[in-house]
Scaffold this active site. Structure first.
Site, mmCIF file in Angstrom:
data_model
loop_
_atom_site.group_PDB
_atom_site.id
_atom_site.type_symbol
_atom_site.label_atom_id
_atom_site.label_comp_id
_atom_site.label_asym_id
_atom_site.label_seq_id
_atom_site.Cartn_x
_atom_site.Cartn_y
_atom_site.Cartn_z
ATOM 1 N N ARG A 67 0.820 -1.228 0.000
ATOM 2 C CA ARG A 67 0.000 0.000 0.000
ATOM 3 C C ARG A 67 0.854 1.278 0.000
ATOM 4 O O ARG A 67 0.453 2.313 0.520
ATOM 5 C CB ARG A 67 -0.954 0.034 1.210
ATOM 6 C CG ARG A 67 -1.986 -1.069 1.223
ATOM 7 C CD ARG A 67 -2.974 -0.951 0.069
ATOM 8 N NE ARG A 67 -3.966 -2.005 0.125
ATOM 9 C CZ ARG A 67 -3.782 -3.217 -0.409
ATOM 10 N NH1 ARG A 67 -2.674 -3.512 -1.069
ATOM 11 N NH2 ARG A 67 -4.727 -4.130 -0.322
ATOM 12 N N SER B 145 -11.316 -0.802 2.471
ATOM 13 C CA SER B 145 -10.716 -1.020 3.797
ATOM 14 C C SER B 145 -10.381 0.339 4.409
ATOM 15 O O SER B 145 -9.713 1.143 3.773
ATOM 16 C CB SER B 145 -9.427 -1.822 3.673
ATOM 17 O OG SER B 145 -9.701 -3.023 3.008
ATOM 18 N N GLU C 231 -6.293 3.947 5.828
ATOM 19 C CA GLU C 231 -5.923 3.792 4.415
ATOM 20 C C GLU C 231 -6.434 4.943 3.534
ATOM 21 O O GLU C 231 -5.663 5.477 2.724
ATOM 22 C CB GLU C 231 -6.442 2.445 3.897
ATOM 23 C CG GLU C 231 -5.921 2.125 2.515
ATOM 24 C CD GLU C 231 -6.356 0.767 2.008
ATOM 25 O OE1 GLU C 231 -6.038 -0.244 2.649
ATOM 26 O OE2 GLU C 231 -7.014 0.739 0.952
HETATM 27 C C1 LIG Z 1 -15.708 -0.909 -2.222
HETATM 28 C C2 LIG Z 1 -14.210 -0.621 -2.304
HETATM 29 C C3 LIG Z 1 -13.304 -1.671 -2.393
HETATM 30 C C4 LIG Z 1 -11.924 -1.421 -2.477
HETATM 31 N N1 LIG Z 1 -11.061 -2.484 -2.551
HETATM 32 C C5 LIG Z 1 -9.730 -2.253 -2.637
HETATM 33 C C6 LIG Z 1 -8.814 -3.363 -2.715
HETATM 34 O O1 LIG Z 1 -9.212 -4.525 -2.739
HETATM 35 N N2 LIG Z 1 -7.495 -3.082 -2.785
HETATM 36 C C7 LIG Z 1 -7.015 -1.809 -2.793
HETATM 37 O O2 LIG Z 1 -5.800 -1.642 -2.855
HETATM 38 N N3 LIG Z 1 -7.854 -0.747 -2.722
HETATM 39 C C8 LIG Z 1 -9.192 -0.944 -2.650
HETATM 40 N N4 LIG Z 1 -10.049 0.129 -2.555
HETATM 41 C C9 LIG Z 1 -9.511 1.500 -2.513
HETATM 42 C C10 LIG Z 1 -9.503 2.230 -3.878
HETATM 43 O O3 LIG Z 1 -10.459 1.679 -4.749
HETATM 44 C C11 LIG Z 1 -8.132 2.195 -4.556
HETATM 45 O O4 LIG Z 1 -7.157 2.742 -3.714
HETATM 46 C C12 LIG Z 1 -8.158 2.970 -5.890
HETATM 47 O O5 LIG Z 1 -6.994 2.666 -6.626
HETATM 48 C C13 LIG Z 1 -8.216 4.481 -5.707
HETATM 49 O O6 LIG Z 1 -8.283 5.059 -6.996
HETATM 50 P P1 LIG Z 1 -9.134 6.345 -7.288
HETATM 51 O O7 LIG Z 1 -8.997 6.680 -8.734
HETATM 52 O O8 LIG Z 1 -10.537 6.192 -6.797
HETATM 53 O O9 LIG Z 1 -8.357 7.416 -6.403
HETATM 54 P P2 LIG Z 1 -8.955 8.592 -5.460
HETATM 55 O O10 LIG Z 1 -9.743 7.990 -4.369
HETATM 56 O O11 LIG Z 1 -9.613 9.638 -6.299
HETATM 57 O O12 LIG Z 1 -7.606 9.171 -4.858
HETATM 58 C C14 LIG Z 1 -6.843 8.425 -3.946
HETATM 59 C C15 LIG Z 1 -5.428 9.036 -3.868
HETATM 60 O O13 LIG Z 1 -4.786 8.858 -5.115
HETATM 61 C C16 LIG Z 1 -4.435 10.124 -5.674
HETATM 62 N N5 LIG Z 1 -4.661 10.043 -7.124
HETATM 63 C C17 LIG Z 1 -5.737 9.539 -7.775
HETATM 64 N N6 LIG Z 1 -5.541 9.656 -9.101
HETATM 65 C C18 LIG Z 1 -4.343 10.233 -9.279
HETATM 66 C C19 LIG Z 1 -3.570 10.630 -10.418
HETATM 67 N N7 LIG Z 1 -4.008 10.460 -11.662
HETATM 68 N N8 LIG Z 1 -2.366 11.193 -10.194
HETATM 69 C C20 LIG Z 1 -1.876 11.390 -8.951
HETATM 70 N N9 LIG Z 1 -2.549 11.041 -7.848
HETATM 71 C C21 LIG Z 1 -3.758 10.478 -8.016
HETATM 72 C C22 LIG Z 1 -5.351 11.136 -5.005
HETATM 73 O O14 LIG Z 1 -4.765 12.432 -5.023
HETATM 74 C C23 LIG Z 1 -5.446 10.554 -3.618
HETATM 75 O O15 LIG Z 1 -4.295 10.890 -2.884
HETATM 76 C C24 LIG Z 1 -11.438 -0.087 -2.471
HETATM 77 C C25 LIG Z 1 -12.367 0.973 -2.378
HETATM 78 C C26 LIG Z 1 -13.741 0.706 -2.298
HETATM 79 C C27 LIG Z 1 -14.706 1.856 -2.209
#
Ligand SMILES: Cc1cc2nc3c(=O)[nH]c(=O)nc-3n(C[C@H](O)[C@H](O)[C@H](O)COP(=O)(O)OP(=O)(O)OC[C@H]3O[C@@H](n4cnc5c(N)ncnc54)[C@H](O)[C@@H]3O)c2cc1C
Length: 348
Positions: free
Chosen positions: A165, A241, A341
């Protein structure tokens, strides 16, 4: 580029929580990224990069700066000299749709990461992982805009500094880069990974599962745990999580096992020599917070102890208060500090 003002952020997050962004812009191209970030810099306005909003807790007061919504699209595929497929994927592509494409193409490497919400650009940030795979194993290169150098840069997988992570994008250099493209190396015709017991059980009737079968089984397992975004399922109004699984020393593990009960344990990975990873969900349950536990509008998912949920109209303050109660109880019982997280936005 269209610049909105006072745009409510809750609708862009899976927790459906958070006040407005003072300014809000959407980046569809790399030029948009350069232009929007220059706008913020010239005005001394802080910048937040938004992907799919699935790993965020946005403050009730919102974010007093520019939120840049990364929406770049496009997927190119080419073969490398060893016959692998290199997928060059724009950061705004939907992650789960991309995973579905790779399994349909018969390319192995991401099938266990099906059903994770968010964008491609979000995956290297916390080195997304589940069911025995993490993106660090497939990523070959990340392209990003460096806000300090004001230039596009490319990092090899080694330069990304991936660990559990973690990456350079969410540690010392947090907030320095806007990821615009991620390149993944996948194996055409490769065998699927079926390492986790939950997954093996879900595939018990499928002796030789294809990549498509494995991705479908992963989604089925995730759905049962409220870890798949399903319309109408209140348990998935979460950020996945809420806590990382803590990595503790063997000594600390033995102390917990001797004074309470032996927690389940997993290898912590080579970067944490001599340590073990224990499930935060187990610690939380033992500390008295069970599935379905409610605290006002905030609560714990009825399907998974690790997911804190918005039960409807919860505020960020309520979510944080519950998170603090949970981590204080775990600390008091086991002497283990849980680390949150989701990324907190607008709290400083
Ligand atoms: C139901 C559910 C299940 C999940 N299961 C998992 C799992 O099994 N494993 C896991 O690892 N995670 C899981 N997650 C967490 C999440 O889905 C991941 O971390 C996902 O990759 C976040 O991506 P996002 O585009 O939504 O980022 P955001 O939530 O929009 O942003 C998260 C972080 O990433 C940064 N960020 C996003 N895009 C960029 C970019 N293009 N450039 C620079 N920084 C950026 C943001 O600034 C912020 O700091 C889960 C979430 C949910 C709601």
């Amino acid at each position: 580029m269209l610049m909105k003002e006072n745009e409510p952020l809750a609708r862009y997050t899976t927790l459906e929580i958070g006040g407005p962004a003072r300014w809000f812009a959407q980046a569809d191209t790399e030029d948009d990224v350069a232009e929007a970030t220059a706008w913020a810099r010239e005005r001394g306005v802080p910048l937040f990069v938004l992907g799919g909003g699935s790993n965020l807790l946005v403050a009730d007061a919102g974010f007093e700066g520019l939120t840049l919504h990364v929406q770049l699209r496009g997927i190119d595929v080419e073969a490398d000299d060893a016959g692998n497929c290199i997928y060059r994927v724009a950061a705004g592509e939907d992650w789960d749709a991309f995973v579905e494409r790779t399994v349909t193409d018969g390319c192995a490497g991401l099938e266990c990461l099906a059903g994770i919400p968010g964008t491609v650009g979000g995956t290297p940030v916390q080195n997304v992982g589940a069911y025995g795979q993490e993106v660090a194993s497939s990523i070959v290169q990340v392209r990003a805009f460096d806000l300090e150098q004001r230039a596009f840069v490319e990092f090899t997988k080694e330069e990304c500094g991936f660990a559990y992570r973690r990456s350079r994008f969410n540690t010392e250099e947090r907030g320095r880069y806007v990821v615009t493209r991620v390149d993944y190396r996948l194996t055409p015709g490769g065998a699927p990974t079926v390492r986790y017991a939950d997954l093996q059980r879900a595939l018990a009737e499928t002796p030789e599962p294809t990549l498509i079968d494995v991705a479908a089984a992963v989604r089925q397992v995730r759905r049962a745990k409220g870890m798949l975004l399903v319309e109408g399922d209140a348990d998935c109004r979460s950020a996945g999580s809420f806590f990382k699984n803590p990595v503790i020393s063997e000594d600390q593990y033995e102390k917990i096992a001797a004074s309470h009960a032996a927690p389940p344990r997993f290898p912590a990975g080579p970067e944490h020599g001599g340590c073990v990873k224990v499930p935060a969900a187990w610690l939380i349950e033992q500390a008295g917070f069970g599935k379905g536990c409610a605290a006002g509008h905030a609560g714990i998912s009825s399907k998974h102890t690790l997911a804190l949920i918005n039960r409807g109209n919860a505020t960020a303050a309520e979510m944080l208060a519950l998170a603090e109660r949970v981590s204080a109880a775990v600390d008091a019982r086991f002497g283990v500090r849980l680390e949150m997280e989701p990324v907190r936005v607008g709290f400083e």
